[in-house]
Motif scaffolding. Structure first.
Motif, mmCIF file in Angstrom:
data_model
loop_
_atom_site.group_PDB
_atom_site.id
_atom_site.type_symbol
_atom_site.label_atom_id
_atom_site.label_comp_id
_atom_site.label_asym_id
_atom_site.label_seq_id
_atom_site.Cartn_x
_atom_site.Cartn_y
_atom_site.Cartn_z
ATOM 1 N N LEU A 170 11.243 2.597 5.548
ATOM 2 C CA LEU A 170 10.595 2.452 6.856
ATOM 3 C C LEU A 170 9.420 3.420 6.979
ATOM 4 C CD1 LEU A 170 13.578 2.010 9.356
ATOM 5 C CD2 LEU A 170 11.817 0.321 8.780
ATOM 6 N N GLY A 171 9.605 4.636 6.493
ATOM 7 C CA GLY A 171 8.527 5.617 6.557
ATOM 8 C C GLY A 171 7.316 5.192 5.743
ATOM 9 N N ILE A 172 7.546 4.685 4.536
ATOM 10 C CA ILE A 172 6.457 4.211 3.685
ATOM 11 C C ILE A 172 5.728 3.039 4.346
ATOM 12 C CG2 ILE A 172 5.951 2.981 1.523
ATOM 13 C CD1 ILE A 172 6.399 5.850 0.953
ATOM 14 N N LEU A 173 6.486 2.126 4.933
ATOM 15 C CA LEU A 173 5.882 0.947 5.564
ATOM 16 C C LEU A 173 5.032 1.339 6.766
ATOM 17 C CD1 LEU A 173 8.943 -1.500 5.418
ATOM 18 C CD2 LEU A 173 6.918 -1.532 3.948
ATOM 19 N N HIS A 174 5.564 2.201 7.608
ATOM 20 C CA HIS A 174 4.808 2.634 8.794
ATOM 21 C C HIS A 174 3.544 3.402 8.389
ATOM 22 C CE1 HIS A 174 7.716 1.073 11.508
ATOM 23 N NE2 HIS A 174 8.641 1.991 11.298
ATOM 24 N N ALA A 175 3.671 4.264 7.393
ATOM 25 C CA ALA A 175 2.518 5.054 6.955
ATOM 26 C C ALA A 175 1.439 4.181 6.324
ATOM 27 C CB ALA A 175 2.975 6.120 5.960
ATOM 28 N N SER A 176 1.848 3.033 5.783
ATOM 29 C CA SER A 176 0.912 2.126 5.110
ATOM 30 C C SER A 176 0.467 0.970 6.007
ATOM 31 C CB SER A 176 1.558 1.568 3.835
ATOM 32 O OG SER A 176 2.001 2.601 2.994
ATOM 33 N N ASP A 177 0.880 1.006 7.278
ATOM 34 C CA ASP A 177 0.536 -0.054 8.237
ATOM 35 C C ASP A 177 0.990 -1.436 7.752
ATOM 36 O OD1 ASP A 177 -0.674 1.614 10.161
ATOM 37 O OD2 ASP A 177 -2.516 1.664 8.979
ATOM 38 N N ILE A 178 2.159 -1.463 7.129
ATOM 39 C CA ILE A 178 2.753 -2.736 6.705
ATOM 40 C C ILE A 178 3.758 -3.150 7.781
ATOM 41 C CG2 ILE A 178 4.153 -3.901 4.949
ATOM 42 C CD1 ILE A 178 3.071 -1.812 2.935
#
Length: 225
Positions: A170-178
């Motif tokens: 979730l953190g990676i997705l939010h940080a990448s605007d996915i």
């Protein structure tokens, strides 16, 4: 498992028509003949769904039975594991499922841009230690590979018993605007999870549930349909 059993399974895999085992150098040199031509293997152009790190292929088999209009490919490097799924698929005369023995890091060399419609990642090793970050199946490098092979609107599903893996992703997705299309940290108690996520359970998932361990699930898509 004894070495004799493993060797027998490796021999069986070599004879199974639903097991594909390309050489690493063949893939790296762009010579894998099924890339962008998977319809020739299945003899149709139905949507392709991958299960990455499929193990014995329990999810691959279950989904392929429920959705005969889609083609399912279980991907794993462990030949002795995929033997189980491949054998079961042959015995069931399932023509919309096969198993690909290869490293997941090569996924963008095994499938062409837009060739895949869905990706399932079920109970992967969370690789919790920092030095193992590069092996996490939802790190940024892997996400970029998934993006490259997914058709517009194609989804990635992550189902895991690891709260760490769920939160990390979730953190990676939010940080990448996915955009995250769905997220639930306890699907069997909170309600609202997709039916196919609840109805399909692996052997280890059932063990986790017996131990009252929460099962998490999330899905995301890189582009709109």
């Amino acid at each position: 498992m004894g070495s004799k059993n493993k060797l027998k399974r490796f021999r069986d895999n070599a004879s199974f028509k639903n097991v594909i085992q390309p050489e690493r150098d063949e893939v790296l040199q762009g010579q894998f003949v099924l890339r962008n031509r998977w319809e020739t293997f299945f003899d149709n152009s139905n949507p392709i769904v991958l299960e990455l790190g499929c193990g014995k292929g329990e999810y691959t088999l279950a989904l392929s039975e429920k959705n005969p209009g889609k083609n399912y490919i279980g991907v794993d490097i462990k030949g002795a594991r995929i033997w189980s799924g491949a054998k079961a698929a042959l015995e069931a005369k399932r023509t919309n499922v096969c198993f690909l023995r290869s490293q997941i890091e090569l996924i963008d060399l095994l499938f062409a841009p837009g060739e895949v419609h869905e990706i399932w990642i079920t109970f992967p090793d969370p690789q919790i230690k920092y030095k193992r970050t590069k092996h996490r199946l939802t790190n940024l490098e892997f996400l970029q590979k998934y993006r490259s092979i997914l058709a517009p609107g194609g989804k990635v599903h992550l189902k895991t018993d690891s709260e760490f893996m769920h939160g990390y992703t979730l953190g990676i997705l939010h940080a990448s605007d996915i955009p995250v299309t769905y997220a639930n940290h306890d699907i069997y108690h909170n309600g609202g999870a997709p039916v196919e996520v609840l109805e399909t359970q692996t052997f280890y998932e059932k063990k986790f549930l017996e131990a009252d361990k929460p099962i998490t699930y999330l899905s995301f898509s890189f582009t709109a349909p």
